[in-house]
Design an enzyme around this catalytic site. Structure first.
Site, PDB file in Angstrom:
ATOM      1  N   ASP A 242      -8.936  17.067 -44.453  1.00  0.00           N
ATOM      2  CA  ASP A 242      -7.961  17.028 -43.366  1.00  0.00           C
ATOM      3  C   ASP A 242      -8.259  15.952 -42.327  1.00  0.00           C
ATOM      4  O   ASP A 242      -7.418  15.665 -41.474  1.00  0.00           O
ATOM      5  CB  ASP A 242      -7.911  18.387 -42.648  1.00  0.00           C
ATOM      6  CG  ASP A 242      -7.463  19.502 -43.567  1.00  0.00           C
ATOM      7  OD1 ASP A 242      -6.576  19.245 -44.395  1.00  0.00           O
ATOM      8  OD2 ASP A 242      -8.014  20.611 -43.467  1.00  0.00           O
TER       9      ASP A 242
ATOM     10  N   ASP B  72      -2.359  23.727 -42.487  1.00  0.00           N
ATOM     11  CA  ASP B  72      -2.987  24.074 -43.747  1.00  0.00           C
ATOM     12  C   ASP B  72      -2.802  25.577 -43.960  1.00  0.00           C
ATOM     13  O   ASP B  72      -2.466  26.308 -43.035  1.00  0.00           O
ATOM     14  CB  ASP B  72      -4.473  23.708 -43.692  1.00  0.00           C
ATOM     15  CG  ASP B  72      -5.120  23.723 -45.066  1.00  0.00           C
ATOM     16  OD1 ASP B  72      -4.392  23.874 -46.057  1.00  0.00           O
ATOM     17  OD2 ASP B  72      -6.351  23.591 -45.135  1.00  0.00           O
TER      18      ASP B  72
ATOM     19  N   GLU C  97      -1.876   5.560  -4.843  1.00  0.00           N
ATOM     20  CA  GLU C  97      -3.284   5.480  -5.233  1.00  0.00           C
ATOM     21  C   GLU C  97      -3.794   6.789  -5.836  1.00  0.00           C
ATOM     22  O   GLU C  97      -4.690   6.786  -6.678  1.00  0.00           O
ATOM     23  CB  GLU C  97      -4.154   5.111  -4.025  1.00  0.00           C
ATOM     24  CG  GLU C  97      -3.960   3.705  -3.511  1.00  0.00           C
ATOM     25  CD  GLU C  97      -2.810   3.607  -2.512  1.00  0.00           C
ATOM     26  OE1 GLU C  97      -2.571   2.506  -2.001  1.00  0.00           O
ATOM     27  OE2 GLU C  97      -2.154   4.639  -2.249  1.00  0.00           O
TER      28      GLU C  97
ATOM     29  N   ASP D 119      -9.057  22.332 -41.551  1.00  0.00           N
ATOM     30  CA  ASP D 119     -10.454  22.706 -41.372  1.00  0.00           C
ATOM     31  C   ASP D 119     -11.394  21.998 -42.326  1.00  0.00           C
ATOM     32  O   ASP D 119     -12.606  22.063 -42.162  1.00  0.00           O
ATOM     33  CB  ASP D 119     -10.633  24.226 -41.534  1.00  0.00           C
ATOM     34  CG  ASP D 119     -10.124  24.736 -42.874  1.00  0.00           C
ATOM     35  OD1 ASP D 119      -9.659  23.909 -43.686  1.00  0.00           O
ATOM     36  OD2 ASP D 119     -10.184  25.947 -43.111  1.00  0.00           O
TER      37      ASP D 119
ATOM     38  N   THR E 223      -5.109  13.259   2.371  1.00  0.00           N
ATOM     39  CA  THR E 223      -4.384  14.515   2.609  1.00  0.00           C
ATOM     40  C   THR E 223      -3.551  14.976   1.417  1.00  0.00           C
ATOM     41  O   THR E 223      -3.335  16.179   1.237  1.00  0.00           O
ATOM     42  CB  THR E 223      -3.459  14.364   3.839  1.00  0.00           C
ATOM     43  OG1 THR E 223      -2.458  13.380   3.566  1.00  0.00           O
ATOM     44  CG2 THR E 223      -4.244  13.951   5.065  1.00  0.00           C
TER      45      THR E 223
ATOM     46  N   GLU F  33       6.743   6.487   4.215  1.00  0.00           N
ATOM     47  CA  GLU F  33       5.726   5.471   4.441  1.00  0.00           C
ATOM     48  C   GLU F  33       6.322   4.069   4.484  1.00  0.00           C
ATOM     49  O   GLU F  33       5.805   3.187   5.172  1.00  0.00           O
ATOM     50  CB  GLU F  33       4.654   5.544   3.340  1.00  0.00           C
ATOM     51  CG  GLU F  33       3.765   6.782   3.433  1.00  0.00           C
ATOM     52  CD  GLU F  33       2.785   6.890   2.281  1.00  0.00           C
ATOM     53  OE1 GLU F  33       2.823   5.997   1.409  1.00  0.00           O
ATOM     54  OE2 GLU F  33       1.998   7.844   2.242  1.00  0.00           O
TER      55      GLU F  33
ATOM     56  N   VAL G 193       0.833  -1.204   0.000  1.00  0.00           N
ATOM     57  CA  VAL G 193       0.000   0.000   0.000  1.00  0.00           C
ATOM     58  C   VAL G 193       0.866   1.251   0.000  1.00  0.00           C
ATOM     59  O   VAL G 193       0.559   2.239  -0.667  1.00  0.00           O
ATOM     60  CB  VAL G 193      -0.950  -0.009   1.217  1.00  0.00           C
ATOM     61  CG1 VAL G 193      -1.726   1.304   1.309  1.00  0.00           C
ATOM     62  CG2 VAL G 193      -1.913  -1.175   1.124  1.00  0.00           C
ATOM     63  N   ALA G 194       1.980   1.212   0.746  1.00  0.00           N
ATOM     64  CA  ALA G 194       2.857   2.380   0.813  1.00  0.00           C
ATOM     65  C   ALA G 194       3.503   2.669  -0.541  1.00  0.00           C
ATOM     66  O   ALA G 194       3.742   3.822  -0.896  1.00  0.00           O
ATOM     67  CB  ALA G 194       3.934   2.169   1.876  1.00  0.00           C
TER      68      ALA G 194
END
Length: 894
Positions: free
Chosen positions: A618, A337, A295, A614, A713, A683, A290-291
């Site tokens: 294209d 273009d 996540e 445009d 946090t 951690e 987990v450390a």
């Protein structure tokens, strides 16, 4: 007579050559000058299918969704969710699952963009077509047209299928296919060798528009076999590839997973070997996993990119795929273009020329532009907008700008008009006859210089006019000659034949029409060059016009290369051109395949490509490029659907602003990765101390407290770092290599080795300080019911709170990579200050709220411990500020 023979011996996958002699083409298509019979057309419809752009079968949504759910970071999040459920924290588990599903759903939506582009192509086909069947003109649904049908085309009609003209002539607007803003002439007659299909003078194409003239044409291709259908097929074949950030995040995710699983396995075995109970060893392995799993990394990246999207939207760029924000930052080549992108896509009266023997005054010029405007068929709508051919609109607007009095009265023009010989593409001119002053009639003729100059009276300056026309054309202008003839007084009736009117003309002069560059483009190109970007022009227009625009906006500094017929360029020559440093290229007369070829070649050279456009033509290249940039105002729906980014203001300069934002977002992604990774060390270290002491030191941190840090946090400050302002000089450095990883050795040394180590040392100091002041010695029991249990809860809470306060110092340190904090200002990121305030309040709630104390195993901290951990932020930030100062000093002296 009407053709009623059986369908030609062709399959839908084979088609006759539209350029072969007309009698042979008719024989192959089994059709005649009176068209098909209704029965034969119905039979062919069953063979060839409807005349519509069809979409290939969609891939399974379930399969696409499954692919998103097994993304490496998604797998890590699944593992984190499983651990949360194992630890009986269902709320956190469901929150992680929600993050996985939201990210997968967003990615799934992006996969469907290409199919939307193909669906939009169908809007370019008209609903009805005028066809000659059974020898009679009739209107039928455009979808019912078949090869061999004889169609009638009139001014303003949308062309329903690819066809060859059999009689008459039109001016056709092919800009949606070729990118050229100027209408082109299409005439019945033999084909010309050595030209592309779009340049053939006798062919018209599905989805384009007839702006002038009348003609009949024989259909040779329908549905998917038209040029429009071919573009749709190209759009479907060019699948989007992952962005550099997506690829690098996958690599990082697998690296993190390997490290987490490897460390967990090694220390699980180590824990058992040194005598730890199996339960404690498993707890240690789970905590280590987990450390090591960040996540919050994927949702934080997603949120940071979403913030970048919102910022760009306010600046005029709508980004449709989040990862594209980062890709913009690594872009090093822009293929643009010309028409509508570098230019306004609005013809303007730019230059005039009057014969040298005329007096040099403004009167002659005013008469020239006014006569040119009178020789038009432009109308004014009820809303005041002009409607008609773009060239003629430019003449009317130019006359209005040149008049010192009121502009041309179009209604009055029509009232005084006695005759109008409309533009004839074969003659390349038009003429009108209208009432002039003193009861006379005036003939006004305008058209191509060579067509008008041939009709001048003897003694007119034909040679000088032709030389002037050549000069104007070399500057990229469309040149028209304007001449008049005054009919003798007393002539009551206007000539009924144009050849009687268009003779013995007096030349008023020449007008040069120009599609001007956007005024902001030159500065934008300059910024591109300063940022190390190369700008190529890929256009369907001719080379001289495109080169003139390129030079006007600064493209091609110091070297400009023009490929006049880019369709004929082979891969070897293309590779050689693109390898020339300092050379920018104009690819003229390009087709959709040419744009794809250029994009693929640049990608093969390791370039990150942004392709602007445009038109419908294209769409495949926009979809294939790393960043497809469509015009929001002048662009087609197809281009907007196929693109990654849409410019709402059609402003080329917005692309440069977007690239700067992309570089800033990329830098900020690296900043919050440093911030997140810096917490992995403090951690992990508590679990290492627990394992290496064989349990003599109690576990300084719990799994639930780690989850509270990673998902609680640290998220808001990390997101706030995504809003950090750019460091000085961000657009003065060259684009980063596409191979450069989002995480490099320096970042890992800074986060894990420096910030992480300082934080871990401070955190463990706080943990041991609490136990020491309670009289603890290594090996003393601290479990529930023991005298030291409350001290142990306080010590783990000090570890948890210490990591949070170290986060505060890390967040401030991570705001800059090289510069000192004073260079950007302490209070310039208010969102970060708010995020820090939130994490402190959130931590206080976990420490002092009784229900949360029970859930997370925390206890209230005494004042001396609070004072101790309150000095952690300046110590963490100050140590990194000293490290950056030493590095800057070393660089200055090296």
């Amino acid at each position: 007579m009407t053709e009623t023979a059986a369908a030609p011996d062709l399959t839908p996958d084979t088609a006759p050559d539209p350029l072969e002699p007309l009698p042979l083409l008719r024989r192959e298509l089994h059709t005649g000058p009176l068209g098909l019979s209704s029965r034969e057309a119905a039979r062919r419809l069953a063979v060839y299918g409807p005349n519509e752009v069809r979409r290939t079968a969609r891939t399974s949504i379930l399969r696409e969704l499954l692919r998103q759910l097994v993304h490496p970071l998604a797998l890590l999040l699944w593992a984190a969710a499983a651990l949360a459920f194992t630890a009986a924290i269902a709320v956190l588990g469901w929150a992680i699952v929600a993050v996985i599903l939201v990210n997968a759903g967003f990615a799934l939506v992006q996969e469907r963009q290409a199919e939307k582009a193909v669906e939009t192509l169908a809007r370019y086909l008209p609903a009805q077509a005028q066809v000659i069947r059974d020898g009679q003109a009739q209107h039928v649904p455009a979808g019912d047209l078949v090869p061999g049908d004889l169609i009638a085309l009139d001014e303003g009609d949308r062309i329903p299928a690819d066809a060859r003209l059999t009689e008459g002539g039109i001016e056709a607007d092919l800009s949606m296919l070729t990118g050229e803003s100027t209408p082109v002439e299409r005439l019945a007659g033999p084909g010309l060798e050595g030209l592309s299909l779009f340049q053939e003078p006798n062919l018209v194409f599905s989805g384009t528009t007839a702006t002038e003239g009348q003609a009949q044409a024989i259909v040779f291709a329908t549905g998917d076999h038209t040029e429009l259908g071919r573009i749709a097929a190209l759009s479907q074949r060019t699948r989007r590839e992952p962005s550099p950030l997506e690829q690098q995040v996958k690599k990082v995710a697998w690296l993190i997973a390997a490290v987490a699983v490897g460390m967990g396995t090694v220390f699980l075995v180590t824990g058992v070997a040194v005598g730890l109970p199996l339960t404690d060893s498993l707890m240690f392995a789970i905590g280590l996993l987990v450390a090591n799993v960040p996540e919050g990394l994927l949702p934080t990246i997603t949120l940071a990119l979403a913030v970048g999207v919102r910022v760009l939207a306010r600046q005029g760029a709508v980004v449709k795929r989040l990862s594209a924000v980062e890709t913009l930052g690594s872009t090093n080549v822009i293929c643009t273009d010309k028409t509508g992108t570098l230019t306004r896509n609005q013809m303007r009266l730019h230059s005039t020329w009057t014969p040298p023997n005329e007096p040099a005054s403004g009167t002659e010029t005013a008469e020239l532009v006014r006569a040119a405007a009178q020789c038009t068929t432009v109308t004014r709508e009820s809303d005041g907008q002009l409607h008609g051919d773009p060239t003629e609109i430019a003449l009317v607007e130019g006359a209005a700008a040149a008049q010192q009095t009121a502009p041309l009265d179009l209604a009055g023009r029509d009232t005084h008009r006695r005759a109008c010989f409309r533009f004839d593409p074969r003659l390349r001119r038009m003429s009108v006859i209208h009432d002039a002053e003193h009861g006379t009639l005036r003939v006004i003729v305008k058209g191509a210089p060579e067509a008008v100059l041939a009709l001048l009276a003897e003694g007119e300056p034909t040679g000088e006019a032709q030389a002037a026309a050549d000069t104007l054309a070399a500057d990229g202008m469309r040149v028209l000659a304007v001449a008049i003839r005054e009919l003798q007084r007393g002539t009551d009736a206007a000539p009924s034949r144009r050849q009687d009117a268009e003779q013995d003309l007096h030349l008023l002069g020449l007008v040069g029409l120009y599609d001007p560059p956007r005024p902001e483009v030159a500065a934008a190109v300059r910024r591109c060059h300063e940022a190390g970007l190369t700008v190529h022009i890929v256009t369907g227009d001719n080379g001289a016009t495109a080169a003139a625009v390129a030079r006007a906006v600064g493209i091609g500094t110091p070297h400009l290369r023009v490929v006049a017929q880019s369709e004929t360029i082979d891969d070897h020559e293309l590779d050689h051109l693109l390898r020339q440093d300092g050379t920018e290229i104009v690819f003229a007369r390009s087709s959709p395949e040419t744009k794809l070829k250029v994009a693929d070649a640049l990608r093969a050279h390791g370039q990150i490509v942004a392709m602007t456009g445009d038109g419908v033509n294209d769409a495949p290249a926009l979809h294939r490029a790393h960043i497809g940039v469509a015009m929001g105002l002048s662009g087609t729906d197809v281009a907007r659907e196929a693109s990654t980014m849409v410019l709402t203001d059609d402003n080329f300069a917005t692309i440069v602003t977007a690239i700067e934002s992309g570089r800033r977002v990329y830098d900020n992604v690296r900043k919050f990765i440093v911030y997140i990774f810096a917490h992995l060390t403090p951690e992990v270290v508590p679990f290492l101390v627990f394992a290496l002491s064989a349990g003599a030191v109690p576990l300084p941190l719990t799994v639930l407290q780690i989850l509270a840090i990673d998902l609680g946090t640290e998220t808001l400050p990390a997101l706030a770092l995504g809003r950090e302002r750019a460091e000085p000089g961000i657009m003065s450095r060259p684009p980063r290599p596409s191979s450069q990883s989002v995480i490099n050795k320096d970042m890992l040394v800074r986060s894990w080795g420096w910030l992480g180590t300082v934080s871990a040392a401070l955190v463990m100091t706080g943990f041991f300080y609490v136990l020491w002041r309670a009289g603890w010695h290594p090996g003393d029991p601290t479990g529930p019911g023991t005298p030291l249990h409350h001290a142990y809860l306080t010590a783990t809470t000090a570890t948890f709170a210490g990591i949070v306060t170290c986060q505060v110092g890390t967040a401030i340190a991570a705001r800059t990579d090289h510069a000192a904090l004073r260079d950007i200002g302490f209070f310039t990121n208010p969102l970060l200050l708010a995020g820090i305030a939130f994490e402190l309040v959130f931590t206080a709630a976990l420490i002092y709220a009784a229900p949360l104390q029970h859930l997370f195993g925390t206890a209230a901290l005494p004042l001396d411990v609070l004072l101790l951990i309150s000095v952690f932020p300046p110590l963490v930030w100050g140590s990194d500020e000293l490290r950056r100062w030493a590095r800057r000093r070393h660089h200055r002296h090296s």
